[in-house]
Scaffold this motif. Structure first.
Motif, PDB file in Angstrom:
ATOM      1  N   SER A   1      34.867  27.126  32.242  1.00 24.01           N
ATOM      2  CA  SER A   1      35.269  26.388  33.681  1.00 24.01           C
ATOM      3  C   SER A   1      36.682  26.785  34.010  1.00 24.01           C
ATOM      4  N   GLY A   2      37.675  26.731  33.005  1.00 23.35           N
ATOM      5  CA  GLY A   2      38.952  27.020  33.474  1.00 23.35           C
ATOM      6  C   GLY A   2      39.118  28.574  33.824  1.00 23.35           C
ATOM      7  N   ILE A   3      38.361  29.591  33.402  1.00 24.79           N
ATOM      8  CA  ILE A   3      38.643  30.955  33.579  1.00 24.79           C
ATOM      9  C   ILE A   3      37.845  30.972  35.095  1.00 24.79           C
ATOM     10  N   SER A   4      36.672  30.155  35.188  1.00 31.76           N
ATOM     11  CA  SER A   4      36.129  30.356  36.481  1.00 31.76           C
ATOM     12  C   SER A   4      36.932  29.712  37.789  1.00 31.76           C
ATOM     13  N   ARG A   5      37.781  28.676  37.454  1.00 31.10           N
ATOM     14  CA  ARG A   5      38.610  28.362  38.444  1.00 31.10           C
ATOM     15  C   ARG A   5      39.588  29.043  38.856  1.00 31.10           C
ATOM     16  N   SER A   6      40.403  29.889  37.724  1.00 28.59           N
ATOM     17  CA  SER A   6      41.215  30.749  37.956  1.00 28.59           C
ATOM     18  C   SER A   6      40.907  31.967  38.652  1.00 28.59           C
ATOM     19  N   VAL A   7      39.834  32.633  38.384  1.00 24.16           N
ATOM     20  CA  VAL A   7      39.328  33.791  38.777  1.00 24.16           C
ATOM     21  C   VAL A   7      38.572  33.515  39.932  1.00 24.16           C
ATOM     22  N   GLN A   8      39.046  33.172  41.320  1.00 22.48           N
ATOM     23  CA  GLN A   8      38.201  32.999  42.382  1.00 22.48           C
ATOM     24  C   GLN A   8      37.484  33.897  42.780  1.00 22.48           C
ATOM     25  N   GLY A   9      36.039  33.504  43.211  1.00 21.26           N
ATOM     26  CA  GLY A   9      35.020  34.196  43.735  1.00 21.26           C
ATOM     27  C   GLY A   9      34.114  35.044  42.618  1.00 21.26           C
ATOM     28  N   VAL A  10      34.510  34.869  41.460  1.00 21.95           N
ATOM     29  CA  VAL A  10      33.652  35.151  40.532  1.00 21.95           C
ATOM     30  C   VAL A  10      32.464  34.527  40.179  1.00 21.95           C
TER      31      VAL A  10
ATOM     32  N   GLU B   1      48.676  45.076  38.005  1.00 18.92           N
ATOM     33  CA  GLU B   1      48.845  44.129  38.956  1.00 18.92           C
ATOM     34  C   GLU B   1      50.103  43.987  39.729  1.00 18.92           C
ATOM     35  N   MET B   2      51.225  44.193  39.154  1.00 17.13           N
ATOM     36  CA  MET B   2      52.584  44.117  39.854  1.00 17.13           C
ATOM     37  C   MET B   2      52.747  45.320  40.707  1.00 17.13           C
ATOM     38  N   TRP B   3      52.080  46.624  40.298  1.00 19.33           N
ATOM     39  CA  TRP B   3      52.154  47.676  41.404  1.00 19.33           C
ATOM     40  C   TRP B   3      51.239  47.260  42.475  1.00 19.33           C
ATOM     41  N   ALA B   4      50.294  46.741  42.556  1.00 18.40           N
ATOM     42  CA  ALA B   4      49.487  46.332  43.562  1.00 18.40           C
ATOM     43  C   ALA B   4      50.234  45.144  44.495  1.00 18.40           C
ATOM     44  N   LYS B   5      50.840  44.189  44.029  1.00 16.45           N
ATOM     45  CA  LYS B   5      51.765  43.193  44.653  1.00 16.45           C
ATOM     46  C   LYS B   5      52.645  43.883  45.273  1.00 16.45           C
ATOM     47  N   ASP B   6      53.481  44.741  44.732  1.00 13.87           N
ATOM     48  CA  ASP B   6      54.542  45.636  45.275  1.00 13.87           C
ATOM     49  C   ASP B   6      54.257  46.498  46.332  1.00 13.87           C
ATOM     50  N   ASN B   7      52.937  46.967  46.297  1.00 17.82           N
ATOM     51  CA  ASN B   7      52.808  48.083  47.339  1.00 17.82           C
ATOM     52  C   ASN B   7      51.720  47.813  48.169  1.00 17.82           C
ATOM     53  N   MET B   8      51.308  46.424  48.307  1.00 22.54           N
ATOM     54  CA  MET B   8      50.360  46.068  49.180  1.00 22.54           C
ATOM     55  C   MET B   8      50.459  46.052  50.721  1.00 22.54           C
ATOM     56  N   ALA B   9      51.828  45.782  51.095  1.00 17.55           N
ATOM     57  CA  ALA B   9      52.152  45.699  52.556  1.00 17.55           C
ATOM     58  C   ALA B   9      52.162  47.447  52.896  1.00 17.55           C
ATOM     59  N   THR B  10      52.753  48.253  52.082  1.00 18.13           N
ATOM     60  CA  THR B  10      52.445  49.823  52.464  1.00 18.13           C
ATOM     61  C   THR B  10      50.957  50.197  52.500  1.00 18.13           C
ATOM     62  N   VAL B  11      50.263  49.714  51.624  1.00 15.94           N
ATOM     63  CA  VAL B  11      48.630  50.148  51.525  1.00 15.94           C
ATOM     64  C   VAL B  11      48.151  49.750  52.843  1.00 15.94           C
ATOM     65  N   LEU B  12      48.332  48.231  53.340  1.00 17.44           N
ATOM     66  CA  LEU B  12      47.955  47.566  54.375  1.00 17.44           C
ATOM     67  C   LEU B  12      48.296  48.523  55.587  1.00 17.44           C
ATOM     68  N   GLU B  13      49.683  48.910  55.793  1.00 25.14           N
ATOM     69  CA  GLU B  13      50.080  49.545  56.874  1.00 25.14           C
ATOM     70  C   GLU B  13      49.529  50.883  57.052  1.00 25.14           C
TER      71      GLU B  13
ATOM     72  N   GLY C   1      43.962  38.591  32.836  1.00 31.40           N
ATOM     73  CA  GLY C   1      44.876  38.028  33.143  1.00 31.40           C
ATOM     74  C   GLY C   1      44.711  36.525  33.046  1.00 31.40           C
ATOM     75  N   SER C   2      43.614  36.084  33.236  1.00 28.36           N
ATOM     76  CA  SER C   2      43.329  34.555  33.024  1.00 28.36           C
ATOM     77  C   SER C   2      43.757  33.947  31.725  1.00 28.36           C
ATOM     78  N   LEU C   3      43.260  35.095  30.705  1.00 29.02           N
ATOM     79  CA  LEU C   3      43.361  34.426  29.285  1.00 29.02           C
ATOM     80  C   LEU C   3      44.725  34.803  28.695  1.00 29.02           C
ATOM     81  N   ALA C   4      45.761  35.458  29.441  1.00 32.26           N
ATOM     82  CA  ALA C   4      47.048  35.976  28.935  1.00 32.26           C
ATOM     83  C   ALA C   4      47.829  34.739  28.502  1.00 32.26           C
ATOM     84  N   ASP C   5      47.811  33.537  28.805  1.00 29.04           N
ATOM     85  CA  ASP C   5      48.450  32.367  28.315  1.00 29.04           C
ATOM     86  C   ASP C   5      47.918  31.611  27.114  1.00 29.04           C
ATOM     87  N   GLY C   6      46.681  32.122  26.603  1.00 27.71           N
ATOM     88  CA  GLY C   6      45.963  31.434  25.824  1.00 27.71           C
ATOM     89  C   GLY C   6      44.637  30.953  26.092  1.00 27.71           C
TER      90      GLY C   6
END
Length: 123
Positions: free
Chosen positions: A42-51, A100-112, A32-37
């Motif tokens: 260091s740029g990948i590392s900044r965009s993928v927090q926690g790795v 990724e979109m599925w996770a975003k769309d369904n996160m509230a339901t999963v948390l519940e 996902g981090s490389l999707a835009d080119g």
């Protein structure tokens, strides 16, 4: 020449290893981090927090080995290295974006669901 029949449900089938790679959280986020080119490490590392640096290095090497990412080193001072999705890597972007979109769309339901489950387990 006939292509072999791949079956990820068979333990020794290489497709299982590929699915393990694709299903790895760091792989999903790096792709996902490389999707835009192209990006530098260091740029990948900044965009993928926690790795960690070690895990990002390992993930990039594995993606390069699988033909999903290219690594280009430029003969400059200081040296510059960029990573970029290959055509194969770009073809993986669409299904990963759908996840990724599925996770975003369904996160509230999963948390519940988790909350209800945890409450039931402590009752």
């Amino acid at each position: 020449m006939d292509q072999p029949e791949w079956d990820p449900y068979v333990r020794e089938c290489p497709t299982r290893q590929l699915l393990d790679r694709i299903g790895d959280r760091w792989t999903v986020l790096v792709i996902g981090s490389l999707a835009d080119g192209p990006r530098r490490f260091s740029g990948i590392s900044r965009s993928v927090q926690g790795v960690s640096q070690k895990m990002l290095t390992l993930t990039l090497r594995r993606l390069e080995r699988d033909g999903l990412v290219t690594r280009t080193a430029y003969a400059e001072v200081p040296p510059r290295v960029e990573y970029e999705l290959t055509e194969l890597g770009r073809s993986l972007r669409e299904p990963l974006k759908a996840l990724e979109m599925w996770a975003k769309d369904n996160m509230a339901t999963v948390l519940e669901s988790r909350t209800h489950h945890d409450e039931a387990m402590t009752a």
